[in-house]
Design a protein around this motif. Structure first.
Motif, short mmCIF file in Angstrom:
data_model
loop_
_atom_site.label_atom_id
_atom_site.label_comp_id
_atom_site.label_asym_id
_atom_site.label_seq_id
_atom_site.Cartn_x
_atom_site.Cartn_y
_atom_site.Cartn_z
N GLN A 78 3.78 -19.06 9.01
CA GLN A 78 3.28 -18.05 9.95
C GLN A 78 1.80 -18.29 10.20
O GLN A 78 1.04 -18.58 9.27
CB GLN A 78 3.52 -16.65 9.40
CG GLN A 78 3.26 -15.57 10.44
CD GLN A 78 3.37 -14.17 9.88
OE1 GLN A 78 4.39 -13.78 9.33
NE2 GLN A 78 2.32 -13.39 10.02
N GLY A 83 -1.41 -9.58 19.65
CA GLY A 83 -0.96 -8.29 20.12
C GLY A 83 -1.84 -7.65 21.17
O GLY A 83 -1.89 -6.42 21.25
N VAL B 14 6.77 -1.11 15.24
CA VAL B 14 5.70 -1.97 14.72
C VAL B 14 4.60 -1.08 14.14
O VAL B 14 4.12 -0.16 14.79
CB VAL B 14 5.10 -2.85 15.84
CG1 VAL B 14 3.95 -3.69 15.30
CG2 VAL B 14 6.18 -3.75 16.43
N PHE B 50 2.09 3.68 12.96
CA PHE B 50 2.73 3.02 14.08
C PHE B 50 1.72 2.60 15.15
O PHE B 50 0.73 3.28 15.39
CB PHE B 50 3.79 3.94 14.70
CG PHE B 50 4.98 4.08 13.79
CD1 PHE B 50 5.99 3.13 13.81
CD2 PHE B 50 5.07 5.13 12.88
CE1 PHE B 50 7.07 3.23 12.96
CE2 PHE B 50 6.15 5.24 12.03
CZ PHE B 50 7.15 4.29 12.06
N VAL B 51 2.02 1.47 15.73
CA VAL B 51 1.19 0.94 16.81
C VAL B 51 1.63 1.57 18.12
O VAL B 51 2.82 1.66 18.40
CB VAL B 51 1.35 -0.59 16.90
CG1 VAL B 51 0.58 -1.15 18.09
CG2 VAL B 51 0.91 -1.25 15.60
N GLU B 55 -2.21 0.11 22.86
CA GLU B 55 -3.38 -0.36 22.13
C GLU B 55 -3.07 -1.72 21.49
O GLU B 55 -1.94 -2.01 21.15
CB GLU B 55 -3.79 0.65 21.04
CG GLU B 55 -2.77 0.76 19.91
CD GLU B 55 -3.06 1.87 18.92
OE1 GLU B 55 -4.16 2.44 18.96
OE2 GLU B 55 -2.15 2.15 18.10
N SER B 56 -4.12 -2.51 21.33
CA SER B 56 -3.93 -3.80 20.68
C SER B 56 -3.71 -3.58 19.19
O SER B 56 -3.97 -2.49 18.66
CB SER B 56 -5.16 -4.67 20.88
OG SER B 56 -6.22 -4.19 20.10
N LEU B 57 -3.26 -4.61 18.50
CA LEU B 57 -3.01 -4.48 17.07
C LEU B 57 -4.30 -4.19 16.32
O LEU B 57 -4.35 -3.34 15.43
CB LEU B 57 -2.37 -5.77 16.54
CG LEU B 57 -1.01 -6.12 17.14
CD1 LEU B 57 -0.57 -7.52 16.69
CD2 LEU B 57 0.03 -5.08 16.74
N ASP B 58 -5.37 -4.89 16.69
CA ASP B 58 -6.66 -4.65 16.04
C ASP B 58 -7.11 -3.20 16.25
O ASP B 58 -7.59 -2.56 15.32
CB ASP B 58 -7.73 -5.59 16.62
CG ASP B 58 -7.51 -7.04 16.19
OD1 ASP B 58 -6.46 -7.32 15.59
OD2 ASP B 58 -8.38 -7.87 16.47
N GLN B 78 -7.02 -9.63 10.32
CA GLN B 78 -5.57 -9.66 10.17
C GLN B 78 -5.17 -10.54 9.01
O GLN B 78 -5.75 -11.61 8.81
CB GLN B 78 -4.93 -10.16 11.47
CG GLN B 78 -3.42 -9.98 11.48
CD GLN B 78 -2.75 -10.54 12.71
OE1 GLN B 78 -3.07 -10.18 13.83
NE2 GLN B 78 -1.81 -11.43 12.52
N TYR B 80 -1.45 -10.87 7.62
CA TYR B 80 -0.13 -11.48 7.71
C TYR B 80 0.82 -10.44 8.28
O TYR B 80 0.55 -9.24 8.15
CB TYR B 80 0.35 -11.90 6.32
CG TYR B 80 1.52 -12.85 6.30
CD1 TYR B 80 1.34 -14.20 6.53
CD2 TYR B 80 2.81 -12.38 6.06
CE1 TYR B 80 2.40 -15.07 6.52
CE2 TYR B 80 3.89 -13.25 6.05
CZ TYR B 80 3.68 -14.60 6.27
OH TYR B 80 4.74 -15.47 6.26
N THR B 81 1.90 -10.90 8.86
CA THR B 81 2.87 -9.96 9.39
C THR B 81 4.14 -10.01 8.56
O THR B 81 4.71 -11.08 8.35
CB THR B 81 3.15 -10.26 10.87
OG1 THR B 81 1.93 -10.10 11.58
CG2 THR B 81 4.19 -9.31 11.43
N GLY B 83 7.94 -9.05 7.92
CA GLY B 83 9.06 -8.72 8.78
C GLY B 83 10.42 -8.86 8.13
O GLY B 83 11.40 -9.15 8.82
N VAL B 94 8.54 -3.81 11.61
CA VAL B 94 7.66 -4.96 11.42
C VAL B 94 6.25 -4.43 11.19
O VAL B 94 5.78 -3.58 11.95
CB VAL B 94 7.68 -5.87 12.66
CG1 VAL B 94 6.59 -6.93 12.57
CG2 VAL B 94 9.05 -6.51 12.83
N VAL B 96 2.17 -5.35 10.72
CA VAL B 96 1.08 -6.32 10.77
C VAL B 96 0.01 -5.83 9.79
O VAL B 96 -0.58 -4.78 9.98
CB VAL B 96 0.50 -6.41 12.19
CG1 VAL B 96 -0.59 -7.48 12.26
CG2 VAL B 96 1.60 -6.68 13.21
#
Lengths: 231, 231
Positions: A78, A83, B14, B50-51, B55-58, B78, B80-81, B83, B94, B96
């Motif tokens: 990975q 995102g 997510v 929850f995302v 919005e972006s992941l960051d 970041q 690792y993700t 899953g 999932v 992040v």
DNA sequence: CCAAAAGTGTTTCACTTACACCCATGA
DNA sequence: TCATGGGTGTAAGTGAAACACTTTTGG
């Protein structure tokens, strides 16, 4: 596109995308596929696709790899999860990027299912790619350059049996700098991670080189007791 | 739980989860929250949530950090993700994972919204945690130990002005090994990345040490021209 | 004046770097 | 016999590691 929030939580489309590296003599290559789907149709892109709720991310990456290119049983790791909200023009899609290292010799590459075509490109010679795949490619390349120096993953790009010159070329191509032949051999042999196959290469128009293979069990043992691989 | 697939693609919940590191004199700590929600209620867990599709992941990671602990403006990266299909007993989620480095001095930690309580634990002294958060903690700790050696991120754990002894302690605590005082000082000062504040620490019952601060602009300049930070 | 941590140099050893020639093989 | 890459050792330099005492300050 139909949309209905019948969930307790906001839901997202999640994909996996793979940067596949291969070593073609003296160039580092990546495999791209030509998209068959209508969004970005005929554009080059990383192989990848949607994650099924019943499979892990790693499984999804391996499945997509196999489905779209026929590649299987390779080193896969990975990379990073991308995102940004608008990275896919259709809708919000989170993608978990992976990178793979394949032995070019003996891999049959095919374009299947969603992909109209598949081909290798030099890392510095890629066509424009769809989505934010250029960012993914750049990050993957940097990660490979960083990781190859302190983890013996480079062997995944070579045939099982290889010559020291091939090994050195691999590092030179990935790190994009020349290495001294004598120092390289001294160092790598001193690590005691290569097994001499007691064979020589065939069909070369010059003195044939010894073949070696990577001694993975030995590496794992050494790694446990604090040994640090470093090129 | 209501479910309806009205999407073209399989959809996923997510989340983002944050491993927050802080340095408490001579221990590396992580912040955990006690869950207020019913799944794993009262168990300790990583702050996260929850995302939102917009919005972006960051951004999501920063928002959750602020919402659940009041922490803001910190180093965040970041990790690792995760899953695995069954990592959440309710349904497929999932996550992040991120890790954050905070300056303990001057951070007000609060437990808010979803969290019943928030507290610091020694990295080797954490209570059992919900979901697969133990895996995330382990990976975050390893990543920090690896990264701190070749990137000057450790400064994020110290006050802006610090003594060389504090700096050395920080590395010793993270790397879990002792360093030689004279060699450490020689090496770090030779890098030319510390600015002497021409101040000394206050209220100590012994000779007061000089204060330094990290010269980030200088580091960025050096990094561009190929300089390699390494402890 | 005592306790506690700050601050400071030198020697040794290991590793990295630079460097050039002869050897084996097939064409 | 020639072209091509295979294979090898040594010396110099650089950086890492080991190591102990004096200084400053507050209590």
């Amino acid at each position: 596109m139909a949309r209905k929030y019948s969930y307790k939580y906001p839901m997202h489309a999640v994909t996996v995308d793979c940067v596949i590296f291969g070593l073609d003599e003296d160039e580092l290559k990546v495999m791209l596929i030509q998209r068959g789907e209508k969004t970005f149709k005929d554009q080059w892109a990383l192989p990848g696709g949607f994650v099924d709720p019943k499979e892990s991310l790693d499984d999804a990456a391996r499945r997509e790899l196999e489905e779209e290119t026929g590649i299987h049983k390779v080193y896969l790791e990975q990379l990073y999860t991308f995102g940004a909200v608008d990275r896919d023009p259709r809708e919000r899609v989170v993608t978990v990027a992976y990178y793979a290292l394949v032995k070019l010799s003996g891999q049959v590459i095919r374009a299947t299912t969603d992909a109209a075509d598949a081909a290798w490109f030099g890392v510095h010679d890629c066509p424009p790619v769809a989505f934010d795949h250029d960012d993914i490619l750049t990050m993957a390349h940097r990660r490979l350059q960083g990781k190859v120096r302190y983890q013996p993953i480079g062997f995944e790009l070579l045939p099982v049996k290889f010559t020291l010159t091939q090994l050195q070329r691999m590092y030179e191509v990935i790190l994009e700098k020349e290495l001294d032949k004598r120092n390289f051999r001294k160092k790598i042999l001193a690590m005691d991670l290569l097994i001499d196959c007691n064979e020589i290469e065939r069909d070369v128009a010059h003195r044939a080189a010894r073949l070696y293979r990577f001694d993975e069990p030995s590496y794992k043992r050494l790694a446990k007791s604090g040994f640090n691989f470093e090129i």
